[in-house]
Design a protein around this motif. Structure first.
Motif, PDB file in Angstrom:
ATOM      1  N   ILE A 225      -7.342   4.324   2.629  1.00  0.00           N
ATOM      2  CA  ILE A 225      -7.655   5.740   2.863  1.00  0.00           C
ATOM      3  C   ILE A 225      -6.676   6.588   2.055  1.00  0.00           C
ATOM      4  CG2 ILE A 225      -7.904   7.566   4.564  1.00  0.00           C
ATOM      5  CD1 ILE A 225      -8.331   5.418   6.692  1.00  0.00           C
ATOM      6  N   TYR A 226      -7.212   7.391   1.166  1.00  0.00           N
ATOM      7  CA  TYR A 226      -6.347   8.154   0.258  1.00  0.00           C
ATOM      8  C   TYR A 226      -6.419   9.658   0.480  1.00  0.00           C
ATOM      9  CZ  TYR A 226      -6.540   3.608  -1.990  1.00  0.00           C
ATOM     10  OH  TYR A 226      -6.479   2.252  -2.221  1.00  0.00           O
ATOM     11  N   ASN A 227      -7.484  10.125   1.097  1.00  0.00           N
ATOM     12  CA  ASN A 227      -7.697  11.565   1.220  1.00  0.00           C
ATOM     13  C   ASN A 227      -7.938  11.943   2.667  1.00  0.00           C
ATOM     14  OD1 ASN A 227      -8.003  12.379  -1.799  1.00  0.00           O
ATOM     15  ND2 ASN A 227      -9.338  10.607  -1.552  1.00  0.00           N
TER      16      ASN A 227
ATOM     17  N   LEU B  29      -0.379   5.911   1.850  1.00  0.00           N
ATOM     18  CA  LEU B  29       0.646   6.873   1.432  1.00  0.00           C
ATOM     19  C   LEU B  29       0.348   7.460   0.055  1.00  0.00           C
ATOM     20  CD1 LEU B  29       4.039   5.308   2.588  1.00  0.00           C
ATOM     21  CD2 LEU B  29       2.632   7.034   3.729  1.00  0.00           C
ATOM     22  N   PHE B  30      -0.149   6.638  -0.856  1.00  0.00           N
ATOM     23  CA  PHE B  30      -0.475   7.033  -2.221  1.00  0.00           C
ATOM     24  C   PHE B  30      -1.747   6.301  -2.628  1.00  0.00           C
ATOM     25  CE2 PHE B  30       4.161   7.080  -1.819  1.00  0.00           C
ATOM     26  CZ  PHE B  30       4.480   8.350  -2.252  1.00  0.00           C
ATOM     27  N   PRO B  31      -2.417   6.713  -3.718  1.00  0.00           N
ATOM     28  CA  PRO B  31      -2.216   7.965  -4.437  1.00  0.00           C
ATOM     29  C   PRO B  31      -3.212   9.017  -3.959  1.00  0.00           C
ATOM     30  CG  PRO B  31      -3.623   6.540  -5.730  1.00  0.00           C
ATOM     31  CD  PRO B  31      -3.363   5.810  -4.434  1.00  0.00           C
ATOM     32  N   SER B  32      -2.817  10.238  -4.036  1.00  0.00           N
ATOM     33  CA  SER B  32      -3.721  11.367  -3.820  1.00  0.00           C
ATOM     34  C   SER B  32      -3.055  12.594  -4.398  1.00  0.00           C
ATOM     35  CB  SER B  32      -4.011  11.567  -2.328  1.00  0.00           C
ATOM     36  OG  SER B  32      -2.867  12.070  -1.661  1.00  0.00           O
TER      37      SER B  32
ATOM     38  N   TYR C  76       3.664  15.657  -1.321  1.00  0.00           N
ATOM     39  CA  TYR C  76       4.220  15.412   0.008  1.00  0.00           C
ATOM     40  C   TYR C  76       4.603  13.962   0.260  1.00  0.00           C
ATOM     41  CZ  TYR C  76       2.372  20.086   0.780  1.00  0.00           C
ATOM     42  OH  TYR C  76       2.102  21.424   0.676  1.00  0.00           O
ATOM     43  N   LYS C  77       4.415  13.090  -0.729  1.00  0.00           N
ATOM     44  CA  LYS C  77       4.834  11.690  -0.622  1.00  0.00           C
ATOM     45  C   LYS C  77       4.281  10.999   0.633  1.00  0.00           C
ATOM     46  CE  LYS C  77       7.408  12.477  -4.246  1.00  0.00           C
ATOM     47  NZ  LYS C  77       7.099  13.897  -4.433  1.00  0.00           N
ATOM     48  N   GLY C  78       3.054  11.343   0.993  1.00  0.00           N
ATOM     49  CA  GLY C  78       2.378  10.678   2.103  1.00  0.00           C
ATOM     50  C   GLY C  78       2.642  11.276   3.470  1.00  0.00           C
TER      51      GLY C  78
ATOM     52  N   GLY D  20      -0.016  -1.642   2.023  1.00  0.00           N
ATOM     53  CA  GLY D  20      -0.829  -1.972   0.861  1.00  0.00           C
ATOM     54  C   GLY D  20       0.036  -1.841  -0.381  1.00  0.00           C
ATOM     55  N   ASN D  21      -0.501  -2.219  -1.526  1.00  0.00           N
ATOM     56  CA  ASN D  21       0.295  -2.104  -2.752  1.00  0.00           C
ATOM     57  C   ASN D  21       0.634  -0.653  -3.073  1.00  0.00           C
ATOM     58  OD1 ASN D  21      -2.726  -2.528  -3.318  1.00  0.00           O
ATOM     59  ND2 ASN D  21      -2.092  -1.473  -5.174  1.00  0.00           N
ATOM     60  N   HIS D  22      -0.243   0.297  -2.670  1.00  0.00           N
ATOM     61  CA  HIS D  22       0.014   1.701  -2.990  1.00  0.00           C
ATOM     62  C   HIS D  22       1.095   2.323  -2.099  1.00  0.00           C
ATOM     63  CE1 HIS D  22      -2.700   2.360  -6.239  1.00  0.00           C
ATOM     64  NE2 HIS D  22      -3.746   1.928  -5.557  1.00  0.00           N
ATOM     65  N   GLU D  23       1.477   1.649  -1.021  1.00  0.00           N
ATOM     66  CA  GLU D  23       2.638   2.145  -0.267  1.00  0.00           C
ATOM     67  C   GLU D  23       3.895   2.075  -1.122  1.00  0.00           C
ATOM     68  OE1 GLU D  23       0.124   3.150   1.791  1.00  0.00           O
ATOM     69  OE2 GLU D  23      -0.123   0.996   2.077  1.00  0.00           O
TER      70      GLU D  23
END
Length: 569
Positions: free
Chosen positions: A50-52, A90-93, A99-101, A127-130
């Motif tokens: 979930i990114y958004n 947390l990322f990306p968006s 706001y860094k998540g 996840g890897n995007h954290e």
């Protein structure tokens, strides 16, 4: 005689009383045994990637407010529904770039419908995007996000260094190696496994997934776990292999993330057939699973997908308002920071007549119309610059294009979308490269073809990609007239390349170490800003009352999409 009669009556009354008590005890025991023998069950609501916070498809799909509604609909006092998130949030968006998540954690804290208080029925994993912010200096930032969480983080194979850890009570409560919880009288054990595709400087990731799983399943069962759930952020092939290798000793179910489309695979494991289940990214769908235990202790897991969109699930009012507040705050702070007029982020700068394909697992595995159009813009950016030789090709790593959602046809375009695409600065370098270097570059682009950010979006070249064999063929140059010329190793090619992969000073260059600036062509005092160039292109069309409508050019011909256009046919 009277005394004997009284004694007989007393003994008879006592016997009747004891008999009545015995019957009552047997009735109670029978009732308890019957209750114990009844099937027990509970519900799991699982999401991933979930990114958004506001959802996708112009807010018509997904969104944290609709997730709150779905959870509420499934709950009976919130006691029998377990909420799981399989990583990447947390990322990306566009918001996370500022706001860094923090905005995501705040909204996730609202999913139990309360303003405050710890959510004992909510578990997430990394996840890897954290780990998008991977430098050591960002360790405390991750620690702060975990501290702010009113829910559990499972980090079974993630080891955080001191810079990313904290000894506060809240943090210690939030971050667990594994967990045992009781739901509807069922003891449920949980553990997690996170992919090692992104390892930050402040953490280590144990990539012996099989050993990690065995150790934690054994530990949880020793503690009395009747059901074991794995929460993973791996490729689904890795999940399935875990189930095969573990067999009878594996988890009862895996809820996974990483891939962005709903899918499941069930694997025969002796008398059991456990499954790995994944939902669509950005809550376009959510997994609703019913877990039941027979009187004999056999575990059964059935699931369905709940489609989460405005036509099926209403937004929770409180969470929707919280989301709106974050959007308003972001827009105001962004416009102030960049000294632009209020409302600058949502101001219309153009329109698209076609779906713009930017969802991560599309743009990181295939040529997409948006990726190809951006690469085309990299070439056209030099149309008015005097050069000795014409720019022939353009290359940009798809990890630089981070919107991670498609923009529906008919959508109005604004800076919110542009910022989402270009969350990091992208400058254009102009270099000379040989045909041999280009061949090496394409070989790396298709390497480990699983949705990695080093997959290239390109212009001015074409090739066939054999997905199954992991190979390519017929690498050719394609000029603006559509003429096709096979690439030879000794060719000297002028390439517009994103700065990140061209300059060895940028770290690992996404693996494109065959590229360098030894033959850089200096074309001006400053490098062209790709974000600004794309924005100007959209605005120029809009000024003439025209929408953009990039088509799929068919320059990368993927073997598993043979029905799509291919210029090499």
């Amino acid at each position: 005689m009277a005394q004997k009669s009284w004694l007989k009556l007393t003994l008879l009354a006592t016997a009747l009383t004891l008999g009545a008590c015995s019957t009552l005890t047997e009735t109670i025991n029978s009732s308890q045994n019957k209750q114990q023998q009844q099937k027990r069950e509970f519900t799991i609501l699982a999401v991933n990637d979930i990114y958004n916070i506001e959802g996708t498809d112009a807010g018509k799909s997904g969104g944290m407010a609709r997730l709150r509604t779905l959870r509420q609909q499934l709950s009976t006092g919130d006691e029998n529904v377990l909420l799981l998130h399989a990583g990447d949030f947390l990322f990306p968006s566009s918001m996370s770039s500022q706001y860094k998540g923090a905005q995501m954690i705040d909204l996730m804290n609202q999913l139990d419908g309360r303003e405050s208080g710890f959510d004992e029925r909510f578990y997430v994993t990394f996840g890897n995007h954290e780990f998008d912010k991977s430098a050591k200096k960002y360790g405390p930032m991750l620690a702060k996000r975990i501290e702010e969480s009113d829910f559990y983080w499972l980090g079974t194979n993630v080891i955080l260094e001191k810079s990313a850890s904290n000894n506060s009570a809240g943090f210690s409560k939030s971050l667990l190696s594994n967990a045992l919880t009781t739901i509807n009288g069922v003891k449920v054990g949980l553990f997690s496994i996170t992919t090692d595709m992104a390892i930050p400087e402040y953490a280590a990731i144990d990539n012996n997934y099989l050993a990690v799983a065995r150790k934690n399943i054994s530990s949880l069962k020793a503690q009395g776990a009747e059901v074991v759930v794995a929460l993973t952020h791996l490729r689904i092939s890795e999940d399935a292999e875990l189930l095969r290798q573990l067999g009878e000793d594996g988890p009862d179910v895996i809820f996974g993330g990483h891939e962005h489309n709903r899918q499941h695979i069930c694997v025969a494991a002796g008398k059991r057939t456990p499954c790995v289940i994944k939902a669509d990214a950005d809550i376009r769908s959510a997994t609703v699973a019913k877990v039941s235990i027979s009187p004999q202790g056999a575990v059964d897991v059935s699931h369905r997908y709940s489609i989460v969109e405005e036509s099926t699930i209403a937004s929770d009012k409180a969470v929707a308002e919280r989301t709106r507040q974050w959007i308003k705050r972001y827009e105001q702070e962004y416009c102030d920071k960049h000294r632009q007029e209020p409302g600058c982020l949502l101001k219309v700068i153009g329109k698209t007549d076609v779906d713009l394909i930017a969802e991560e697992l599309e743009i990181r595995r295939y040529e997409t119309n948006l990726g190809a159009a951006i690469a085309d813009t990299m070439i056209s950016a030099f149309d008015d610059i005097k050069l000795d030789r014409k720019v022939q090709i353009a290359l940009i790593n798809s990890g630089s294009l981070r919107l991670n959602q498609n923009i529906p046809a008919g959508s109005e375009l604004n800076n919110w979308y542009i910022n989402g695409i270009f969350q990091y600065p992208v400058s254009i370098r102009l270099i000379e490269m040989t045909g041999k270097q280009l061949r090496q570059t394409i070989a790396h682009s298709i390497e480990d073809w699983t949705g990695n950010g080093w997959w290239l979006q390109s212009a001015g070249l074409a090739f066939r990609h054999n997905v199954k064999e992991g190979s390519f063929s017929e690498l050719s140059l394609v000029d603006q007239g559509g003429n096709i010329t096979p690439v030879r190793d000794d060719d000297v090619i002028v390439a517009a390349v994103s700065d990140y992969i061209a300059d060895p000073g940028n770290g690992d260059q996404d693996g494109y170490t065959m590229l360098n600036l030894d033959k850089e062509i200096v074309y001006g005092e400053a490098l062209i800003d790709l974000k600004a160039r794309v924005t100007d292109t959209i605005k120029a069309k809009w000024a003439k009352g025209e929408a953009i409508s990039p088509m799929l050019p068919g320059r990368v011909c993927s073997s598993d999409r043979a029905t799509l256009p291919c210029v090499l046919n």
